[in-house]
Enzyme design. Sequence first.
Site, PDB file in Angstrom:
ATOM      1  N   GLU A  92      -1.805   0.804  20.768  1.00  0.00           N
ATOM      2  CA  GLU A  92      -2.776   0.082  19.938  1.00  0.00           C
ATOM      3  C   GLU A  92      -2.061  -0.531  18.742  1.00  0.00           C
ATOM      4  OE1 GLU A  92      -5.834   1.155  16.462  1.00  0.00           O
ATOM      5  OE2 GLU A  92      -5.842   2.550  18.170  1.00  0.00           O
ATOM      6  N   SER A 143      -7.058  -2.793  15.591  1.00  0.00           N
ATOM      7  CA  SER A 143      -8.464  -2.500  15.836  1.00  0.00           C
ATOM      8  C   SER A 143      -9.263  -3.532  15.065  1.00  0.00           C
ATOM      9  CB  SER A 143      -8.832  -1.089  15.351  1.00  0.00           C
ATOM     10  OG  SER A 143      -8.285  -0.112  16.202  1.00  0.00           O
ATOM     11  N   ARG A 151      -0.683   7.997   6.129  1.00  0.00           N
ATOM     12  CA  ARG A 151      -1.689   8.814   6.807  1.00  0.00           C
ATOM     13  C   ARG A 151      -1.051  10.102   7.307  1.00  0.00           C
ATOM     14  NH1 ARG A 151      -4.636   4.279  10.695  1.00  0.00           N
ATOM     15  NH2 ARG A 151      -4.886   2.675   9.070  1.00  0.00           N
ATOM     16  N   ARG A 165       4.687  -0.400  15.809  1.00  0.00           N
ATOM     17  CA  ARG A 165       4.423  -0.442  17.256  1.00  0.00           C
ATOM     18  C   ARG A 165       4.817  -1.783  17.867  1.00  0.00           C
ATOM     19  NH1 ARG A 165      -1.197   3.112  17.852  1.00  0.00           N
ATOM     20  NH2 ARG A 165      -0.317   5.012  16.920  1.00  0.00           N
ATOM     21  N   ARG A 189       3.736   7.149  16.055  1.00  0.00           N
ATOM     22  CA  ARG A 189       2.758   7.854  15.223  1.00  0.00           C
ATOM     23  C   ARG A 189       3.501   8.510  14.067  1.00  0.00           C
ATOM     24  NH1 ARG A 189      -2.405   9.088  16.249  1.00  0.00           N
ATOM     25  NH2 ARG A 189      -2.168   8.520  18.435  1.00  0.00           N
TER      26      ARG A 189
END
Length: 460
Positions: free
Chosen positions: A369, A372, A273, A411, A288
């Site tokens: 996070e 999700s 991404r 993460r 990130r």
Amino acid sequence: MIERQFLRENPDAVRAALEQKGVEDVDLDRVLAVDEEWRELKTRGDDLRHERNEISSKIGDLKAEGNEEEAQEAIERSQELKAEIDEVESRATELEAELEAALLEIPQIPADEVPIGADESENVERRREGFDDHRDLPESVVPHYDLGEDLEILDFQRGAKVTGGGFYFTKGDGARLEHALIQFMMDIHREQGYVDVFPPIPVNSRSMIGTGQFPKFTEDAYRIGGANDDPWDDDDLWLCPTAEVPVTNMYRDEILLDDDLPLKIQAYTPNFRREAGEHGTETRGIVRVHQFNKVEMVNFVRPEESEARFEGLVDEAEEVLRRLELPYRILEMCTGDLGFTQRKKYDIEVWAPADDMEEGPDLGGRWLEVSSVSNFGAFQARRAGLRYRPERHESAEYLHTLNGSGLAIPRIVVAIMEYYQNDDGTVTVPEALQPYMSGTEVIDGHDPVGESALGADESD
């Protein structure tokens, strides 16, 4: 995508969803007008075909009766009707294409119970787990990006040299830790009834449309050949942004049987991404990045089982954190932070104690996070043509899709390095992971490699 009938009958609900999700580039009045004109043309076309069929059926009788003049008039009228039908159908085809394109830009309608809110500041914390008996931490927890370089298990400079910013190497026990987490998570999800797939990494544009990444979010993807803003077609390829895309599209334009459901599939993939964000603590390290590993859980279910399966999926993702004994919280997304495709979503956020953030827990540190969990209803199913047949003699219906990360691995690495950090700068391997690392209990670092380790000038 939303159903056309729903749009016609509930334009105010669609308008509210556009506002709640912050979508400003959809002209809903235009979409409704196109749909109305399209339906009028379809009706007009049906009427014209009916009239032409009636006239055509009379031509033979008129000729048989010797009524050549009326027969010729009927032939001419039939030709006029054919020309008019062609014109009507051509216009209807144009409107159909415009309508389909417009429907791809309209977001999912939030579930009724989703909290109303403008942005992430109005998300609702549902609960916290693992804080009552958390482990003792060093007086000053070293951030993972510094600790990783000190232990020689994370290498950002060489990652940037080899590929560019936002890419990195894990080395030695750092790489072993990532591999261990992948297998650990997949073993847990097998216990939960998931079937493994190892999907292709490139995905075509049609697959990205099916799950809702396209057409709105092309700027976030890595295109294989060509610039992102160049025209693309259904067969152009992109690097996988999440295993949700290939796995959901496995059964695109197919009909599953009732006995197949619920179908639970897990897949590990590297993900790519073009993450945007300002430089600084929020993006420093591996929080990130442009390439990251993740295990994804995708569910295909009957519509009536959708809500219960959503809660089950949350629990299945949580199980990874429970076994790793990492503190975390469950956050429900408000409408403004829900996302384009979701009707309901929970984020699972793990505690990383090193960097204090304003919105972090009272104990310090920040939330990351790691999953999700999303319920898409039939939204993706309509885009991808995912249907099932409740009974063999019944018509096929759209099924519901759900997914959740199980979990985002970098993460989790951050959380382990900071939460399981010791006073001497080593990192304890969580007990549940030790069998996956050949019994290694502590990550205590590696010797650096090359002349740079001696302080030599690398330019020499």
